[in-house]
Design a protein around this motif. Structure first.
Motif: not given
Length: 573
Positions: A429-434, A445-448, A458-460
């Motif tokens: 499915x859709x996973x937003x990332x930063x 590093x990023x947050x998903x 919400x995973x780092x």
């Protein structure tokens, strides 16, 4: 004690063996039941093992299908392949116009000729001495810029050749016998790789006598001039002077144009000019243009899809044959090895559903949602079939969308993040990332954020060298992405029906958790118990047989004695 001997009714007229066997047959019904269960277990094991083999074959076919969707055909206006050829795998379809100006060559040192006669690097006898000093040292450098030095122990041209080849330098040396002239044996040194490298395409060979090297006096006829070595023979860091490639022997880079853009490469095999396409440059000085057309290889993809269907139908036949009941000659029903077997029936149902069902994680706007949209049909007998016309039309319309139905894939709406791969446990499915931090060659590093089985997450993630990998035990376990900068976006992960079927087959056969693996283990454990019960029951029957034989034997003796006594009484009356 009297032995258990059968007299077959000599005194009584009874068939004692038949009586013993009849008694044992009645008392041995328990043993027969154990043996029947063991036989049925063996036939069920055989049938389930055949299914397991067919499932493995199906999984392999599904894996191969993913590659076959990447197959491409390449046609060329240069039908003889004079200037350039190409191959493609997974490339975008389209045309490439190429013109080859120069091909990449290798740097070389070879004898200088004057009127066809070598003036250096040539000798009459390759085994004869080439220097007069007690010891001699040489250094060689290829176009890769790596300097290697050595002390020559075999004082000959052959020895020099062998020492160069053993030095680890980026060159190869050969002694060529031309068969003509006073000095037919000629030394040729050639760079291992094409292109100018780091030396401008120049190869160097030098006699050295500085640093820790011994003084070297080389036969002047060889023309190997002296050079200055930086560092030591065992650890050289630089080289100046010496005999170098002439202008005609200096390596050149390949120069060519693709769709009007001029490119330069060190190699004639070009893999990085167009994604998924490998160009092999054959000859330079091309005055025209070669047009290469890359297209979807529909035949290979169709054959791969048909193979998957054939493999599933073979699995289904194995199950059906083993589940079918037959009638004996007396009209009684003989159950098959898998008749009424819930485990195997469920396995077939699950695999069929996976192969024909909707893909997980695909957006509603996807061109194709299920294999049925590619022409995969379920027939009334449960087998699958392929409408090749529908399948190939789908490939023509959107080959990437068709491929997604059989792979696990990810699409990012921001080029800073690229999907690399995922596993059977990765959420779809859709996973937003930063991407919060990024250092080229360093930490990232990023947050998903997304949803897995209806539960938000919400995973780092942290990583290095531009790579992030999902942690074990999280909804993103198995995910691998490449990152090139900070930024935000959405990664849409989908698991096609083909990949779902592969994951399912793996889980069904997984030791300790898979239903097929557990069924086979259960049968094996049951057979071990049955083997013990059969052994115990057989031992009891063996003891019972001996006891019965002994009893009947005693009876025969007793009856015989009674008849003898009766005869004696009759004779005396």
């Amino acid at each position: 004690m009297a032995s258990a001997i059968s007299f077959q009714g000599l005194a009584t007229g009874l068939q004692t063996d038949a009586l013993v066997n009849a008694i044992l047959a009645q008392e041995g019904k328990g043993l027969a039941a154990f043996q029947a269960r063991q036989t049925r277990n063996k036939t069920r094991t055989s049938a389930l093992t055949s299914m397991k083999t067919a499932m493995t074959t199906l999984s392999v076919s599904l894996a191969a299908l993913q590659d076959k969707f990447n197959a491409r055909t390449v046609t060329s206006t240069d039908t003889t392949g004079t200037y350039v050829t190409a191959s493609a795998n997974g490339a975008a379809t389209g045309n490439y116009d190429l013109t080859v100006t120069t091909v990449a060559t290798k740097g070389r040192i070879s004898p200088t000729l004057s009127g066809g006669v070598p003036t250096n690097l040539a000798v009459a006898d390759p085994a004869a001495a080439i220097f007069s000093s007690t010891r001699a040292s040489f250094a060689v450098r290829g176009t890769d810029g790596v300097v290697k030095a050595f002390e020559l122990t075999n004082n000959s041209l052959n020895g020099l050749r062998d020492a160069i080849n053993a030095s680890g330098a980026g060159v190869t040396a050969a002694v060529v016998n031309t068969g003509t002239g006073a000095t037919p044996y000629q030394l040729v040194i050639t760079a291992k790789e094409t292109g100018t490298g780091t030396t401008g395409g120049v190869v160097t060979l030098a006699a050295i006598d500085n640093a820790d090297a011994s003084a070297t006096t080389v036969d002047p006829a060889l023309g190997i001039t002296g050079g200055v070595l930086t560092g030591t023979i065992s650890a050289p860091t630089g080289l100046s002077g010496g005999l170098q490639s002439g202008a005609a022997e200096t390596a050149k880079d390949a120069v060519f144009t693709i769709n009007g853009i001029q490119l330069t490469r060190k190699s004639n095999v070009v893999t990085d000019a167009a994604d998924g396409v490998t160009f092999t440059l054959k000859q330079g000085n091309q005055t025209g243009t070669t047009t290469l057309t890359v297209a979807q290889d529909k035949t290979t993809a169709t054959n791969g899809m048909q193979d998957v269907i054939t493999k599933f139908n073979s699995l289904l036949k194995i199950y059906k044959d083993a589940a079918a009941s037959t009638k004996d000659t007396d009209g009684s029903v003989i159950q098959g090895a898998l008749t009424n077997d819930a485990t195997s029936r469920t396995i077939i149902s699950q695999i069929r559903a996976a192969l024909t069902g909707a893909s997980s994680g695909l957006p509603g706007t996807a061109t194709y949602q299920t294999p049925a949209s590619l022409g995969v049909k379920t027939l009334s007998d449960g087998t699958l079939s392929l409408d090749t016309a529908v399948f190939q039309a789908a490939l023509d319309k959107d080959p990437a969308a068709a491929k997604r139905l059989f792979t696990i894939s990810g699409e990012s709406n921001n080029g800073i993040l690229t999907f690399q791969g995922a596993g059977s446990k990765t959420a779809t499915g859709a996973v937003t990332f930063s991407i919060d931090s990024y250092t080229a060659g360093g930490a990232v590093s990023g947050t998903f954020s997304g949803t897995s089985n209806g539960t938000p997450f919400n995973i780092q993630l942290t990583g290095s060298n531009g790579t992030l990998i999902g942690d074990i035990g999280t909804p993103l376990e198995g995910l691998t992405v490449a990152v090139t900068a900070t930024g935000t976006g959405t990664l849409t992960i989908s698991r096609g029906a083909g990949q779902t079927a592969r994951d399912l087959i793996a889980s069904l056969m997984a030791s300790g958790s898979g239903s097929l693996a557990n069924a086979l283990t259960s049968i094996e454990d049951n057979n071990k118990i049955l083997a013990t019960q059969i052994e115990s029951a057989q031992s009891a029957l063996d003891r019972r047989k001996k006891a019965l034989q002994l009893q009947f034997s005693k009876m025969e003796v007793t009856v015989a004695q009674m008849r003898a006594s009766a005869g004696n009484l009759t004779s005396t009356s």
